[in-house]
Design a protein around this motif. Structure first.
Motif, PDB file in Angstrom:
ATOM      1  N   ILE A 108      60.730  35.743  68.798  1.00 32.17           N
ATOM      2  CA  ILE A 108      61.321  36.996  69.257  1.00 32.17           C
ATOM      3  C   ILE A 108      60.599  37.870  68.791  1.00 32.17           C
ATOM      4  O   ILE A 108      60.455  38.980  69.599  1.00 32.17           O
ATOM      5  CB  ILE A 108      62.496  37.218  68.959  1.00 32.17           C
ATOM      6  N   GLU A 109      60.579  37.815  67.847  1.00 33.08           N
ATOM      7  CA  GLU A 109      59.313  39.000  67.227  1.00 33.08           C
ATOM      8  C   GLU A 109      58.039  38.617  67.401  1.00 33.08           C
ATOM      9  O   GLU A 109      58.182  39.730  67.129  1.00 33.08           O
ATOM     10  CB  GLU A 109      59.894  38.118  65.407  1.00 33.08           C
ATOM     11  N   ASN A 110      57.220  37.822  67.272  1.00 32.54           N
ATOM     12  CA  ASN A 110      56.324  37.591  67.646  1.00 32.54           C
ATOM     13  C   ASN A 110      55.772  38.593  69.079  1.00 32.54           C
ATOM     14  O   ASN A 110      55.059  38.809  69.017  1.00 32.54           O
ATOM     15  CB  ASN A 110      55.175  36.033  67.639  1.00 32.54           C
ATOM     16  N   GLY A 111      56.423  37.489  69.624  1.00 29.79           N
ATOM     17  CA  GLY A 111      56.504  37.854  71.316  1.00 29.79           C
ATOM     18  C   GLY A 111      57.365  38.693  72.186  1.00 29.79           C
ATOM     19  O   GLY A 111      56.603  39.347  73.613  1.00 29.79           O
ATOM     20  N   GLY A 112      58.510  40.073  71.465  1.00 35.00           N
ATOM     21  CA  GLY A 112      59.051  40.705  72.296  1.00 35.00           C
ATOM     22  C   GLY A 112      59.848  41.483  71.436  1.00 35.00           C
ATOM     23  O   GLY A 112      60.314  42.619  71.854  1.00 35.00           O
TER      24      GLY A 112
END
Length: 461
Positions: free
Chosen positions: A164-168
């Motif tokens: 979630i952190e890396n992609g959203g």
């Protein structure tokens, strides 16, 4: 996944029985009395049906061409509508990525969409070392207040926090839900053709060239690319980028700081080997579109084709007897450099802030994110899960899993371009299609020099 409901036939039969029961009870009261009551009931029923249709919520979703994914989303939408009978899901699918990008922007601007996936995760955002870089669409939408903040939604707990952190995430808040990762820097290969000629999966560039030569010497066309659409060829060449460049982000940062150039040894090696690889491709590969490409592979006309791992579920379903595999393009002479596939976060769902049905868009994401539904999505799509404890029931995914232990982002996911960049470095591709036999430029050196010049010309724009 689907809830059990009474069949429409059973409900219809029950309704008829009730009607006759009422008629029997009131039959002695006279025909005029029965007729008046029946007319009244019918009118009320019609009014009720019209009111129900009037109050129906239409949840508008977008998607692009990916048969396996779209088949599953369509099935999931049916289950969602059973869960929320007041909702009608309108799922619009486009014919190509480019058309999808245009539709996505126009529908968002018109506030005529509730839920849609970005083609990848949140990438290409300008860094402190890339002054003047153009902001990607997703960032512009967020900063303009067009994308809903999903921070704190309970369904996010179903996903790996790092994904979630890396992609959203952007600026400390969650605006997107990346629903999987996918690899695209490999080649599909026909295992039976390889076995017939005593070939094994190559792990170095020299071994790869030996495979290509052996096939060609035995009158087998080694490779096919979908050059007409450009991007399918570009993702294949990014396999060379991933194994040859090493730290791709460091190279990109160096372009901005002046510490690296397109004419440096390693990026030049990428273009040189891309040109060499294209020399083994089927004649006229630059005229082959993406829709046609699989037929060349499944019919045995070519031994290998360049495509993303997302194609595997479709191949498995439509050609169950096809014996195929997938391996990273071994661009380096060192096998250790070639052990991993590169790819991207795929299908990052966004909710429009001014969506007519924002509440139900979030409910849809919550429904999709339920582990049982998400697991079915992973198995249908062939994507790699971003929820913990989800095991893919896919022979293909399990077979390529050794190449995914050190999964890394592809070049196009990392590249930050200068505004008004020339066509030979536009967007985020390597653009090997400009070199012969794909294009008019004779040598890799010539293309590298053009790219470097365009980069310098774009400086400060």
């Amino acid at each position: 996944m689907s809830k059990k409901v009474f069949s429409k036939f059973a409900m219809f039969t029950l309704a008829i029985a009730l009607i006759f029961s009422v008629a029997a009870c009131s039959g002695n009261d006279g025909a005029s009395n029965g007729s008046s009551e029946g007319t009244s009931n019918e009118t009320a029923s019609n009014d009720s049906n019209q009111e129900e249709q009037k109050d129906k919520v239409t949840l508008k979703m977008l998607g692009w061409t990916n048969k396996a994914v779209n088949d599953y989303i369509t099935e999931l939408n049916e289950a969602f509508m059973e869960e929320y009978p007041e909702v009608e899901v309108e799922y619009t699918v486009t014919a190509s990525d480019d058309v999808y990008k245009q539709l996505m922007q126009s529908r968002l601007a018109a506030e005529d969409v509730d839920l849609f996936p970005n083609l990848s995760g949140f990438i290409l955002s300008p860094q402190e070392w890339s002054p003047g870089a153009e902001k990607p669409n997703w960032q512009q939408w967020i900063e303009a207040g067009q994308i809903a903040d999903l921070t704190g939604e309970s369904f996010l707990d179903n996903y790996n926090a790092s994904d979630i952190e890396n992609g959203g995430m952007f600026d400390g808040k969650v605006y997107g839900v990346p629903v999987g990762t996918t690899a695209f820097t490999g080649l599909y290969y026909n295992k039976d053709i390889f076995a017939d000629h005593g070939l094994e999966v190559p792990t170095t560039w020299d071994e790869f060239i030996n495979v290509l030569d052996t096939l060609q010497d035995n009158k087998v066309t080694p490779l096919a690319f979908a050059g007409k659409d450009t991007w399918p060829l570009a993702i294949t060449v990014q396999g060379l980028q991933a194994s040859i460049l090493g730290d791709q982000l460091e190279f990109i940062r160096g372009l901005w700081t002046g510490e690296s150039k397109f004419t440096d040894e390693k990026p030049l090696e990428v273009l040189t080997k891309a040109q060499q690889m294209m020399g083994y491709a089927i004649n006229g590969f630059m005229g082959i579109d993406y829709a046609t490409l699989p037929s060349l592979f499944t019919s045995g006309q070519v031994a290998m084709m360049g495509d993303g791992a997302w194609k595997a579920p479709e191949l498995t379903k439509d050609f169950p007897d096809l014996n195929f595999g997938y391996f990273p393009i071994p661009g380096s002479d060192n096998a250790e450099d070639n052990k991993s596939l590169a790819g991207k976060y795929d299908m990052t769902y966004l909710v429009a802030e001014n969506a007519p049905n924002k509440e139900y868009a979030i409910k849809w994401l919550e429904f999709f994110s339920q582990p049982e539904n998400y697991t079915e999505f992973v198995n249908a799509s062939g994507m790699l899960p971003v929820q913990p404890n989800v095991v893919a029931d896919s022979e293909f995914v399990n077979e390529i899993s050794p190449y995914l232990q050190e999964f890394k982002l592809g070049y196009e996911q990392l590249f930050i371009n200068r505004p008004n960049a020339g066509e030979h470095i536009a967007n985020a591709g390597v653009h090997a299609e400009y070199i012969a036999p794909g294009g008019p430029i004779e040598t890799a050196q010539e293309l590298a020099e053009i790219q470097q010049q365009e980069w310098e010309d774009a400086e400060g724009n």
